[in-house]
Enzyme design. Structure first.
Site, short mmCIF file in Angstrom:
data_model
loop_
_atom_site.label_atom_id
_atom_site.label_comp_id
_atom_site.label_asym_id
_atom_site.label_seq_id
_atom_site.Cartn_x
_atom_site.Cartn_y
_atom_site.Cartn_z
N CYS A 1 59.16 -7.94 59.46
CA CYS A 1 60.08 -8.27 60.54
C CYS A 1 60.89 -7.04 60.95
O CYS A 1 60.79 -5.97 60.35
CB CYS A 1 61.01 -9.39 60.11
SG CYS A 1 60.14 -10.95 59.80
N HIS B 1 66.14 -9.87 63.06
CA HIS B 1 67.26 -10.51 62.35
C HIS B 1 68.22 -9.49 61.77
O HIS B 1 67.99 -8.26 61.83
CB HIS B 1 66.72 -11.43 61.25
CG HIS B 1 65.89 -10.73 60.21
ND1 HIS B 1 66.45 -10.11 59.10
CD2 HIS B 1 64.55 -10.55 60.10
CE1 HIS B 1 65.49 -9.60 58.35
NE2 HIS B 1 64.32 -9.85 58.94
#
Length: 390
Positions: A365, A349
């Site tokens: 992440c 992301h």
């Protein structure tokens, strides 16, 4: 072109009125990037329409920034473009050297300069005019409190300055350096003219809002990023098209078969077969939430996603508390896009803090700058293999 050129070309100016309202000023009917899009025909490259702003020469040579904008254009992201050597620029040079069978040094050495010489005509900077509509946009301070964030309609840009910096893959400080006294470097002030490039020197936009130095309608010098053409009809999601235009990211991206995230190298490499076609610096994992090594699948992509704030998930089950749904926007904790992975709670992301990429840890992440994450989203699909390695 300037006003003295053949008037028959007036219908093809860079800011020609489009037949359809896309929510922002487009470059022209065939290029739905915004009106500040790159304009390589002015430098003898490409087939876009020349812009008289490009005729204003810079006051100095900026060789490292020139290399950064070229690397950024061809898919080897140097992170924040600032005219300085640093980890992200070294990673970009490593990727370019690997892709071109050069000795991998991470330096702008003579062999690399020769390989980059095809783009010598692309200057480090260009001059653009900030669209008039930017003065009407909503800029919102982002509160620290999570509950207060959840009450916002959108986690948009805090100021025109922040939006402008992200549009040109740089920082507000760099933009100020390129525009001393609010005027593009290299532009002399016309005698008696004090309005052509007047900044709003950190004056409050409105009560309670973050201040801005630059203003809509102002000419400013910016890093000469490119690869920002948006082909008409290529993006189905109107909101995502607006996001791409706002980030200076084009619709023409290579389709990749495999991406490899290196924990040690802090890089994400994208491949077509065995050919390296793109590289971005990333933040991946932390001591508490290490990068989950192995092979994963992409199960979907969410453009401009909301963010589910869950204290139990974020603490690894050590804490509980109120859950919130935070609104979408470039200042969302996951930035402008979420590439969902088959590993639960893990994804690739963007970020609201591009200058921290490769330096600050993430909650397991893989984080990229918003512009690199948006570009990557155009490269991958559910058939793209994802490999996380040490």
């Amino acid at each position: 072109m300037n006003g003295a050129e053949d008037e028959t070309d007036t219908d093809t100016t860079a800011q020609a009125e489009p037949a359809e309202d896309y929510g922002y000023e487009t470059y022209d009917e065939n290029n739905l990037a915004d009106s500040m899009a790159s304009n390589d025909d002015a430098y003898g490259m490409g087939d876009s329409v020349a812009n008289e702003d490009a005729d204003i020469p810079d006051s100095e040579e900026r060789p490292i920034m020139q290399a950064q904008v070229v690397l950024d254009r061809i898919g080897f992201g140097p992170g924040v473009i600032d005219g300085k050597m640093g980890m992200s620029t070294e990673n970009a040079l490593n990727g370019f050297q690997e892709a071109n069978d050069l000795e991998v040094t991470g330096e702008l050495d003579e062999a690399t300069k020769t390989a980059l010489s095809d783009w010598d005509s692309i200057p480090a900077t260009r001059v653009v005019t900030i669209p008039a509509s930017w003065s009407d946009a909503e800029y919102t301070d982002i509160p620290e409190d999570t509950a207060a964030k959840a009450k916002l309609e959108r986690m948009g840009y805090k100021s025109l300055d922040e939006r402008l910096a992200e549009r040109f893959h740089t920082t507000v400080d760099v933009l100020k350096q390129l525009n001393p006294n609010g005027r593009p470097a290299g532009m002399d002030a016309p005698e008696g003219d004090r309005t052509a490039a007047t900044p709003t020197p950190d004056k409050e936009q409105s009560k309670g809002k973050t201040t801005s130095y630059f203003a809509a309608g102002q000419q400013i010098r910016v890093p000469n990023i490119g690869a920002d053409r948006i082909e008409k009809g290529s993006i189905e999601d109107r909101g995502w098209q607006q996001t791409l235009a706002s980030l200076g990211v084009g619709s023409d991206q290579p389709e990749v078969d495999r991406i490899v995230v290196s924990k040690a190298g802090k890089t994400l490499k994208a491949y077509q077969g065995e050919k390296l076609v793109a590289l971005f610096t990333v933040s991946s994992g932390s001591s508490e939430f290490p990068l989950p090594l192995g092979e994963w699948d992409i199960v979907g992509e969410a453009y401009n996603p909301p963010y589910s704030y869950d204290p139990e998930v974020l603490s690894g089950g050590k804490e509980d508390g109120q859950e919130y749904t935070l609104p979408p926007g470039p200042n969302s904790p996951v930035g402008v896009v979420w590439i969902d992975l088959s590993k639960e709670h893990y994804g690739i992301h963007g970020t609201p803090d591009p200058e921290t990429i490769g330096r600050a840890q993430s909650s397991g992440c893989v984080r990229l700058t918003n512009w690199d994450a948006a570009r990557l989203a155009g490269m991958v699909s559910q058939s793209t293999e994802v490999i996380f390695e040490a």
